[in-house]
Design a protein around this motif. Structure first.
Motif, PDB file in Angstrom:
ATOM      1  N   VAL A 295       0.744  -1.267   0.007  1.00 62.87           N
ATOM      2  CA  VAL A 295      -0.121  -0.042   0.026  1.00 62.87           C
ATOM      3  C   VAL A 295       0.774   1.285  -0.059  1.00 62.87           C
ATOM      4  N   ALA A 296       1.746   1.370   0.914  1.00 64.16           N
ATOM      5  CA  ALA A 296       2.609   2.380   0.687  1.00 64.16           C
ATOM      6  C   ALA A 296       3.664   2.460  -0.494  1.00 64.16           C
ATOM      7  N   ALA A 297       3.841   1.566  -1.213  1.00 64.80           N
ATOM      8  CA  ALA A 297       4.542   1.410  -2.277  1.00 64.80           C
ATOM      9  C   ALA A 297       3.760   1.980  -3.358  1.00 64.80           C
ATOM     10  N   VAL A 298       2.403   1.509  -3.615  1.00 63.52           N
ATOM     11  CA  VAL A 298       1.472   1.887  -4.460  1.00 63.52           C
ATOM     12  C   VAL A 298       1.240   3.432  -4.579  1.00 63.52           C
ATOM     13  N   LYS A 299       1.121   3.859  -3.178  1.00 66.58           N
ATOM     14  CA  LYS A 299       0.924   5.484  -2.944  1.00 66.58           C
ATOM     15  C   LYS A 299       1.978   6.205  -3.389  1.00 66.58           C
ATOM     16  N   SER A 300       3.195   5.790  -3.021  1.00 64.70           N
ATOM     17  CA  SER A 300       4.349   6.715  -3.586  1.00 64.70           C
ATOM     18  C   SER A 300       4.591   6.499  -4.842  1.00 64.70           C
ATOM     19  N   CYS A 301       4.565   5.344  -5.518  1.00 61.55           N
ATOM     20  CA  CYS A 301       4.528   5.064  -6.936  1.00 61.55           C
ATOM     21  C   CYS A 301       3.908   6.107  -7.773  1.00 61.55           C
ATOM     22  N   LEU A 302       2.470   5.805  -7.478  1.00 61.76           N
ATOM     23  CA  LEU A 302       1.399   6.467  -8.223  1.00 61.76           C
ATOM     24  C   LEU A 302       1.235   8.149  -7.971  1.00 61.76           C
ATOM     25  N   ARG A 303       1.913   8.484  -6.800  1.00 62.29           N
ATOM     26  CA  ARG A 303       1.891   9.952  -6.454  1.00 62.29           C
ATOM     27  C   ARG A 303       3.085  10.724  -7.430  1.00 62.29           C
ATOM     28  N   GLU A 304       3.959   9.780  -7.655  1.00 58.91           N
ATOM     29  CA  GLU A 304       5.047  10.384  -8.805  1.00 58.91           C
ATOM     30  C   GLU A 304       4.778  10.386 -10.292  1.00 58.91           C
ATOM     31  N   ALA A 305       4.016   9.126 -10.531  1.00 64.07           N
ATOM     32  CA  ALA A 305       3.793   8.661 -11.728  1.00 64.07           C
ATOM     33  C   ALA A 305       2.553   9.131 -12.595  1.00 64.07           C
ATOM     34  N   THR A 306       1.613   9.713 -11.654  1.00 58.91           N
ATOM     35  CA  THR A 306       0.501  10.231 -12.297  1.00 58.91           C
ATOM     36  C   THR A 306       0.042  11.475 -11.708  1.00 58.91           C
ATOM     37  N   SER A 307      -0.899  12.294 -12.476  1.00 56.10           N
ATOM     38  CA  SER A 307      -1.273  13.380 -12.073  1.00 56.10           C
ATOM     39  C   SER A 307      -2.608  13.265 -11.456  1.00 56.10           C
ATOM     40  N   ASP A 308      -3.158  11.976 -11.287  1.00 57.69           N
ATOM     41  CA  ASP A 308      -4.847  11.946 -10.615  1.00 57.69           C
ATOM     42  C   ASP A 308      -4.560  11.354  -9.217  1.00 57.69           C
ATOM     43  N   PHE A 309      -3.261  11.548  -8.578  1.00 61.29           N
ATOM     44  CA  PHE A 309      -3.383  10.847  -7.243  1.00 61.29           C
ATOM     45  C   PHE A 309      -4.361  11.139  -6.423  1.00 61.29           C
ATOM     46  N   THR A 310      -4.991  12.437  -6.256  1.00 59.93           N
ATOM     47  CA  THR A 310      -6.156  12.960  -5.599  1.00 59.93           C
ATOM     48  C   THR A 310      -7.276  11.824  -5.665  1.00 59.93           C
ATOM     49  N   LYS A 311      -7.499  11.067  -6.783  1.00 63.95           N
ATOM     50  CA  LYS A 311      -8.565  10.551  -7.361  1.00 63.95           C
ATOM     51  C   LYS A 311      -8.048   8.802  -6.973  1.00 63.95           C
ATOM     52  N   LEU A 312      -7.275   8.730  -6.309  1.00 63.32           N
ATOM     53  CA  LEU A 312      -6.851   7.330  -6.126  1.00 63.32           C
ATOM     54  C   LEU A 312      -7.366   6.842  -4.769  1.00 63.32           C
ATOM     55  N   SER A 313      -7.741   5.227  -4.706  1.00 60.04           N
ATOM     56  CA  SER A 313      -8.235   4.533  -3.590  1.00 60.04           C
ATOM     57  C   SER A 313      -7.578   3.195  -3.678  1.00 60.04           C
ATOM     58  N   ILE A 314      -6.990   2.748  -2.556  1.00 55.75           N
ATOM     59  CA  ILE A 314      -6.482   1.419  -2.615  1.00 55.75           C
ATOM     60  C   ILE A 314      -7.120   0.494  -1.644  1.00 55.75           C
ATOM     61  N   ALA A 315      -7.499  -0.756  -1.660  1.00 57.92           N
ATOM     62  CA  ALA A 315      -8.153  -1.805  -0.929  1.00 57.92           C
ATOM     63  C   ALA A 315      -7.169  -2.923  -0.930  1.00 57.92           C
ATOM     64  N   VAL A 316      -7.218  -3.801   0.154  1.00 56.46           N
ATOM     65  CA  VAL A 316      -6.442  -4.895   0.080  1.00 56.46           C
ATOM     66  C   VAL A 316      -7.380  -6.234   0.763  1.00 56.46           C
ATOM     67  N   ALA A 317      -7.194  -7.196  -0.061  1.00 62.21           N
ATOM     68  CA  ALA A 317      -7.706  -8.582   0.633  1.00 62.21           C
ATOM     69  C   ALA A 317      -6.720  -9.457   0.946  1.00 62.21           C
ATOM     70  N   GLY A 318      -6.771 -10.144   1.891  1.00 65.83           N
ATOM     71  CA  GLY A 318      -5.851 -11.202   2.535  1.00 65.83           C
ATOM     72  C   GLY A 318      -6.197 -12.602   1.750  1.00 65.83           C
ATOM     73  N   PRO A 319      -4.987 -13.164   1.915  1.00 69.52           N
ATOM     74  CA  PRO A 319      -5.020 -14.403   1.350  1.00 69.52           C
ATOM     75  C   PRO A 319      -6.285 -15.515   1.818  1.00 69.52           C
TER      76      PRO A 319
END
Length: 185
Positions: free
Chosen positions: A141-165
């Motif tokens: 989750v931290a990596a996705v936020k960091s990566c997409l903050r730098e790589a896209t201009s749409d970070f303010t529209k980003l949601s991230i969800a997690v499902a466990g195994p």
């Protein structure tokens, strides 16, 4: 391309990874290793043909096994989904550009940190959804936020969800724009 990625957990709980692959086009055998979630160290051997690469990969796998490394099956990994709200239901050419840009950036970012892989993406229902499979949900989750903050201009529209195994379709929202409280795939 032949490829192997394996993991081991140190006594202090830190997850480490090693991976190796043969790049047919460049005639290189590449070994990459490090601590999951951190930029890895890479070594490449040039002028390696396919037959030699298979022998190197077999030796690499044997050494990893001796050192306590093993593959983590997909069924034991977390599903991490990044989702962007779009302005149209079916997406525009700009949204498809965002998809290519985000998928490319995430693929590299997760791989070089041993976190996981991008499994696919889709545009529909007013959302761009990118599916990943990761070995450590919190670091992913931290990596996705960091990566997409730098790589896209749409970070303010980003949601991230997690499902466990244990419940691969029970997504829990981990990051969202203010006012967003639910998540659907």
């Amino acid at each position: 391309m032949s490829f192997l990625r394996v993991y081991r957990r140190r006594d202090d709980g830190t997850l480490e990874f090693r991976e190796a692959w043969h790049d047919d086009d460049a005639a290189q055998f590449v070994v990459n290793h490090g601590t999951v979630g951190h930029v890895s160290t890479t070594e490449a051997t040039d002028d390696v043909d396919a037959a030699a690469a298979e022998a190197l990969l077999a030796a690499f796998a044997a050494q990893c096994g001796e050192d306590g490394y093993a593959e983590i099956p997909d069924a034991e990994q977390h599903r991490v989904v990044a989702q962007f709200a779009l302005k149209s239901q079916d997406g525009t050419e700009r949204d498809r550009f965002l998809e290519r840009q985000a998928v490319g950036a995430l693929s590299a970012h997760l791989a070089w940190r041993g976190l996981g892989t991008v499994e696919g993406s889709e545009i529909g229902g007013g959302r761009l959804t990118i599916f990943t499979r990761c070995v450590d949900a919190n670091k992913a989750v931290a990596a996705v936020k960091s990566c997409l903050r730098e790589a896209t201009s749409d970070f303010t529209k980003l949601s991230i969800a997690v499902a466990g195994p244990d419940a691969p379709d029970a997504f829990k929202l981990k990051h969202a724009p203010s006012g967003v409280r639910s998540f659907t795939v």
